[in-house]
Design an enzyme around this catalytic site. Sequence first.
Site, short mmCIF file in Angstrom:
data_model
loop_
_atom_site.label_atom_id
_atom_site.label_comp_id
_atom_site.label_asym_id
_atom_site.label_seq_id
_atom_site.Cartn_x
_atom_site.Cartn_y
_atom_site.Cartn_z
N THR A 45 35.74 31.86 45.23
CA THR A 45 36.32 33.20 45.18
C THR A 45 35.46 34.14 44.34
O THR A 45 35.27 35.30 44.69
CB THR A 45 37.77 33.16 44.67
OG1 THR A 45 38.51 32.25 45.49
CG2 THR A 45 38.42 34.53 44.74
N CYS A 46 34.92 33.63 43.24
CA CYS A 46 34.05 34.45 42.38
C CYS A 46 32.80 34.87 43.16
O CYS A 46 32.34 36.02 43.05
CB CYS A 46 33.67 33.70 41.12
SG CYS A 46 35.10 33.33 40.06
N THR A 47 32.26 33.96 43.95
CA THR A 47 31.08 34.27 44.75
C THR A 47 31.41 35.33 45.80
O THR A 47 30.66 36.30 45.98
CB THR A 47 30.53 32.99 45.42
OG1 THR A 47 30.18 32.07 44.38
CG2 THR A 47 29.32 33.28 46.28
#
Length: 150
Positions: A45-47
């Site tokens: 999700t961060c990516t």
Amino acid sequence: MTKLKAGDKAPNFSAKDEQGNTISLSDYKGKKLVVFFYPKASTPTCTTEACNLRDNYKDLQDKGYEILGVSADSAKRQSNFKNKYDFPYPLLADEDKEVIKAFGVWGEKKFMGRTFDGIHRVTFVIDENGIIEKVIDKVKAKIHTEQILE
């Protein structure tokens, strides 16, 4: 967790980015700044969130925004993340969590039935005078730029 809100003055901060450069809020005086906090570099999700901002970076810059990503990852991990995905903006390696705590995004989280302390995925849009214009605490990673600009 302290809750900063629109209209509050953004906390002044200084921290090292992925290359060891010191970055401060004052570096952005006279500019609009998007500060996005994310739990961990190179996680799915961060990516997705960081890549959405990368893919729309020119649009954000055209509207006067600079971008700064922050997590508690080491400078090496931030550098690997930035280089792998070619992010055009700095990533703060806030290992001591001073910036994270100043913005009030460290606190209790629940994930898969487990409770623990961690970084909440929150984005702050700060105006040219260092005042928070918008707080996005329900970040949608795939359309994050739209959330910032709406």
